[in-house]
Scaffold this motif. Structure first.
Motif, PDB file in Angstrom:
ATOM      1  N   MET B   1     -23.707  18.413 -29.166  1.00  0.00           N
ATOM      2  CA  MET B   1     -24.144  17.695 -28.179  1.00  0.00           C
ATOM      3  C   MET B   1     -23.266  17.399 -27.066  1.00  0.00           C
ATOM      4  SD  MET B   1     -27.250  17.097 -28.343  1.00  0.00           S
ATOM      5  CE  MET B   1     -28.400  17.874 -29.466  1.00  0.00           C
ATOM      6  N   GLU B   2     -23.494  17.378 -25.865  1.00  0.00           N
ATOM      7  CA  GLU B   2     -22.571  17.095 -24.838  1.00  0.00           C
ATOM      8  C   GLU B   2     -22.058  15.639 -24.582  1.00  0.00           C
ATOM      9  OE1 GLU B   2     -23.483  16.678 -20.553  1.00  0.00           O
ATOM     10  OE2 GLU B   2     -23.488  18.762 -20.594  1.00  0.00           O
ATOM     11  N   ASN B   3     -20.813  15.700 -24.549  1.00  0.00           N
ATOM     12  CA  ASN B   3     -20.124  14.470 -24.481  1.00  0.00           C
ATOM     13  C   ASN B   3     -20.447  13.591 -25.828  1.00  0.00           C
ATOM     14  OD1 ASN B   3     -19.563  14.739 -21.844  1.00  0.00           O
ATOM     15  ND2 ASN B   3     -21.456  13.743 -21.126  1.00  0.00           N
ATOM     16  N   GLY B   4     -20.672  14.106 -26.877  1.00  0.00           N
ATOM     17  CA  GLY B   4     -20.727  13.584 -28.145  1.00  0.00           C
ATOM     18  C   GLY B   4     -22.137  12.412 -28.204  1.00  0.00           C
ATOM     19  N   GLN B   5     -22.807  12.598 -27.377  1.00  0.00           N
ATOM     20  CA  GLN B   5     -23.990  11.843 -27.251  1.00  0.00           C
ATOM     21  C   GLN B   5     -25.095  12.492 -27.817  1.00  0.00           C
ATOM     22  OE1 GLN B   5     -24.478   8.795 -25.898  1.00  0.00           O
ATOM     23  NE2 GLN B   5     -22.875   8.565 -24.601  1.00  0.00           N
ATOM     24  N   ARG B   6     -25.817  11.632 -28.484  1.00  0.00           N
ATOM     25  CA  ARG B   6     -27.094  12.292 -29.328  1.00  0.00           C
ATOM     26  C   ARG B   6     -28.312  12.045 -28.423  1.00  0.00           C
ATOM     27  NH1 ARG B   6     -30.002   9.255 -33.446  1.00  0.00           N
ATOM     28  NH2 ARG B   6     -31.616  10.798 -34.298  1.00  0.00           N
ATOM     29  N   LYS B   7     -29.002  13.109 -28.170  1.00  0.00           N
ATOM     30  CA  LYS B   7     -30.224  13.104 -27.418  1.00  0.00           C
ATOM     31  C   LYS B   7     -31.308  13.330 -28.350  1.00  0.00           C
ATOM     32  CE  LYS B   7     -27.259  14.501 -23.422  1.00  0.00           C
ATOM     33  NZ  LYS B   7     -26.134  14.433 -24.197  1.00  0.00           N
ATOM     34  N   SER B   8     -32.534  12.823 -27.738  1.00  0.00           N
ATOM     35  CA  SER B   8     -33.858  13.107 -28.318  1.00  0.00           C
ATOM     36  C   SER B   8     -35.127  13.576 -27.553  1.00  0.00           C
ATOM     37  CB  SER B   8     -34.091  11.774 -29.142  1.00  0.00           C
ATOM     38  OG  SER B   8     -34.537  10.990 -28.476  1.00  0.00           O
ATOM     39  N   VAL B   9     -35.946  14.233 -27.803  1.00  0.00           N
ATOM     40  CA  VAL B   9     -37.269  14.498 -27.469  1.00  0.00           C
ATOM     41  C   VAL B   9     -38.193  13.870 -28.350  1.00  0.00           C
ATOM     42  CG1 VAL B   9     -38.515  16.165 -26.622  1.00  0.00           C
ATOM     43  CG2 VAL B   9     -36.378  16.286 -26.164  1.00  0.00           C
ATOM     44  N   ASP B  10     -39.022  13.574 -27.726  1.00  0.00           N
ATOM     45  CA  ASP B  10     -40.151  12.830 -28.622  1.00  0.00           C
ATOM     46  C   ASP B  10     -41.590  13.372 -28.236  1.00  0.00           C
ATOM     47  OD1 ASP B  10     -39.321  10.822 -30.885  1.00  0.00           O
ATOM     48  OD2 ASP B  10     -38.130  10.608 -29.544  1.00  0.00           O
ATOM     49  N   VAL B  11     -42.568  13.331 -29.056  1.00  0.00           N
ATOM     50  CA  VAL B  11     -43.970  13.713 -28.681  1.00  0.00           C
ATOM     51  C   VAL B  11     -44.797  12.494 -28.404  1.00  0.00           C
ATOM     52  CG1 VAL B  11     -45.933  15.014 -29.740  1.00  0.00           C
ATOM     53  CG2 VAL B  11     -43.276  15.530 -30.267  1.00  0.00           C
ATOM     54  N   ALA B  12     -45.422  12.691 -27.130  1.00  0.00           N
ATOM     55  CA  ALA B  12     -46.639  11.684 -26.814  1.00  0.00           C
ATOM     56  C   ALA B  12     -47.712  12.050 -27.342  1.00  0.00           C
ATOM     57  CB  ALA B  12     -46.382  11.441 -25.269  1.00  0.00           C
ATOM     58  N   LEU B  13     -48.191  13.074 -27.278  1.00  0.00           N
ATOM     59  CA  LEU B  13     -49.571  13.562 -27.922  1.00  0.00           C
ATOM     60  C   LEU B  13     -49.340  15.089 -28.237  1.00  0.00           C
ATOM     61  CD1 LEU B  13     -51.375  15.049 -25.615  1.00  0.00           C
ATOM     62  CD2 LEU B  13     -51.407  12.902 -24.706  1.00  0.00           C
ATOM     63  N   TRP B  14     -50.298  15.401 -29.006  1.00  0.00           N
ATOM     64  CA  TRP B  14     -50.413  16.843 -29.452  1.00  0.00           C
ATOM     65  C   TRP B  14     -51.141  17.524 -28.955  1.00  0.00           C
ATOM     66  CZ3 TRP B  14     -46.261  18.667 -32.232  1.00  0.00           C
ATOM     67  CH2 TRP B  14     -45.378  17.714 -33.012  1.00  0.00           C
ATOM     68  N   ARG B  15     -51.057  18.578 -28.534  1.00  0.00           N
ATOM     69  CA  ARG B  15     -51.908  19.426 -28.321  1.00  0.00           C
ATOM     70  C   ARG B  15     -53.155  19.898 -29.348  1.00  0.00           C
ATOM     71  NH1 ARG B  15     -52.172  25.873 -28.310  1.00  0.00           N
ATOM     72  NH2 ARG B  15     -53.417  26.317 -26.221  1.00  0.00           N
ATOM     73  N   GLY B  16     -54.252  19.886 -29.159  1.00  0.00           N
ATOM     74  CA  GLY B  16     -55.319  20.042 -30.035  1.00  0.00           C
ATOM     75  C   GLY B  16     -56.073  18.510 -30.508  1.00  0.00           C
ATOM     76  N   SER B  17     -55.183  17.685 -30.455  1.00  0.00           N
ATOM     77  CA  SER B  17     -55.716  16.352 -30.940  1.00  0.00           C
ATOM     78  C   SER B  17     -56.533  15.594 -29.620  1.00  0.00           C
ATOM     79  CB  SER B  17     -54.660  15.295 -31.256  1.00  0.00           C
ATOM     80  OG  SER B  17     -53.815  14.920 -30.085  1.00  0.00           O
ATOM     81  N   GLY B  18     -57.044  14.438 -29.962  1.00  0.00           N
ATOM     82  CA  GLY B  18     -57.993  13.798 -29.044  1.00  0.00           C
ATOM     83  C   GLY B  18     -59.382  14.094 -29.248  1.00  0.00           C
ATOM     84  N   PRO B  19     -60.076  13.599 -28.669  1.00  0.00           N
ATOM     85  CA  PRO B  19     -61.657  13.795 -28.608  1.00  0.00           C
ATOM     86  C   PRO B  19     -61.991  15.360 -28.317  1.00  0.00           C
ATOM     87  CG  PRO B  19     -61.091  12.014 -26.999  1.00  0.00           C
ATOM     88  CD  PRO B  19     -59.834  12.376 -27.444  1.00  0.00           C
ATOM     89  N   GLU B  20     -62.929  15.871 -28.415  1.00  0.00           N
ATOM     90  CA  GLU B  20     -63.346  17.310 -28.485  1.00  0.00           C
ATOM     91  C   GLU B  20     -63.255  17.554 -26.895  1.00  0.00           C
ATOM     92  OE1 GLU B  20     -63.543  19.893 -30.571  1.00  0.00           O
ATOM     93  OE2 GLU B  20     -63.202  18.578 -32.095  1.00  0.00           O
TER      94      GLU B  20
END
Lengths: 164, 160
Positions: B1-20
């Motif tokens: 990782m650049e500059n020794g910093q840890r970075k993250s990516v998170d999931v807000a919602l999943w494709r396919g989930s939620g009401p039809e």
């Protein structure tokens, strides 16, 4: 570097700025060239713009380049949008109150015109399911949606949205 | 990782989930976006309202053209604009995003901003978002692992 004024040793403002600039450059000395260039651009903007908001944003960008934001994963989980079940419940009481008001007004105005949800959707250029979700408090309409609905119903957005 | 910093990516919602028929896109965001979201929209009602708009965005097969949301192109990314209602009278919400299709169809949320007026995005903000986009494309931020079960719901037409 200092100049003597009225017997008081004061720092030369230009020298002070140059020193500050050197300190700032040192912060990004090991960053990739494109980051250093962007940092310089932000620095200049921050010192030359007369717009406070733009200055704030320039400084925020400088901070981001320097620190590259450490991980905040521990908090991120709270933002997760959650499973389907979440959509059926509004958690914040103020938001729920606003949505209830908006839904009630839209439904009343629609009924006054003796329109079905389909009729309103057609007039507003929306889908019937979207109107249904708004009236049944599953969704808080965006400003764009409210404008469309208000126009279709022949009222202003302020007649529907108490905040507008 | 650049500059020794840890970075993250998170999931807000999943494709396919939620009401039809389910969300058409998975929504992922940078950890720094969370900070901007909290800082600019501190009230619970504002945050819940924004989450609703993001869900709405994720329902669109083509989120660049929406009947219900204000979407504008800004260079190589898009901005979702909203104001009024639960956001309050002085808030102009901007959410900056783009898309990736590999390895999974995702809306990448690149930033949030509370603009104090209705004007265009500041050049300094655009540069910041461009940089994030570029870093992400360079692989500085890891892409989350996508469970196969959720990936296939839309494409195969099956249930979860």
């Amino acid at each position: 570097m200092a100049t003597e004024q009225c017997g008081v040793v004061a720092e030369n403002p230009r020298a002070k700025l140059e020193k500050f600039w050197e300190e700032m450059c040192a912060l990004v000395a090991k960053h990739p060239p494109q980051d250093r260039l962007l940092f310089q651009k932000m620095f200049v903007t921050a010192f030359t713009t007369g717009d406070k908001e733009e200055r704030r944003e320039a400084v925020a960008t400088m901070v981001e380049i320097v620190y590259d934001h450490a991980d905040t994963r521990a908090f991120v989980q709270q933002w997760a949008l959650g499973p389907a079940g979440d959509e059926t419940e509004v958690h914040d009481p103020k938001l729920k109150q606003w949505m209830t008001h908006v839904a009630r007004v839209i439904k009343k105005l629609r009924n006054d015109k003796e329109w079905s949800q389909d009729d309103l959707a057609n007039e507003a250029g929306l889908t019937q399911s979207h109107i249904s979700r708004i009236e049944n408090l599953y969704h808080a309409p965006s400003h764009k949606t409210l404008k469309k609905i208000a126009k279709a119903l022949g009222v202003s957005v302020g007649d529907i949205d108490p905040v507008d | 990782m650049e500059n020794g910093q840890r970075k993250s990516v998170d999931v807000a919602l999943w494709r396919g989930s939620g009401p039809e028929p389910g969300y058409a896109w998975t929504v992922i965001y940078l950890s720094s976006v969370w900070y901007e979201y909290q800082k600019n929209f501190p009230e619970a009602g504002q945050q819940e309202y924004i989450r609703m708009q993001v869900r709405d965005l994720a329902r669109h097969p083509d989120p660049t053209h929406s009947l219900t949301l204000s979407i504008d192109r800004v260079g190589s990314f898009w901005e979702l604009r909203d104001k009024g209602g639960p956001l309050g009278t002085k808030t102009n919400m901007r959410m900056y995003f783009d898309f990736i299709t590999v390895p999974h169809p995702c809306i990448r949320v690149l930033g949030f901003d509370d603009k104090k007026n209705d004007g265009q995005i500041y050049g300094v903000v655009k540069d910041r978002i461009d940089r994030r986009q570029q870093k992400w494309d360079e692989g500085v931020y890891p892409i989350p692992e996508f469970p196969k079960r959720r990936q296939t719901r839309l494409t195969e037409g099956g249930g979860p």
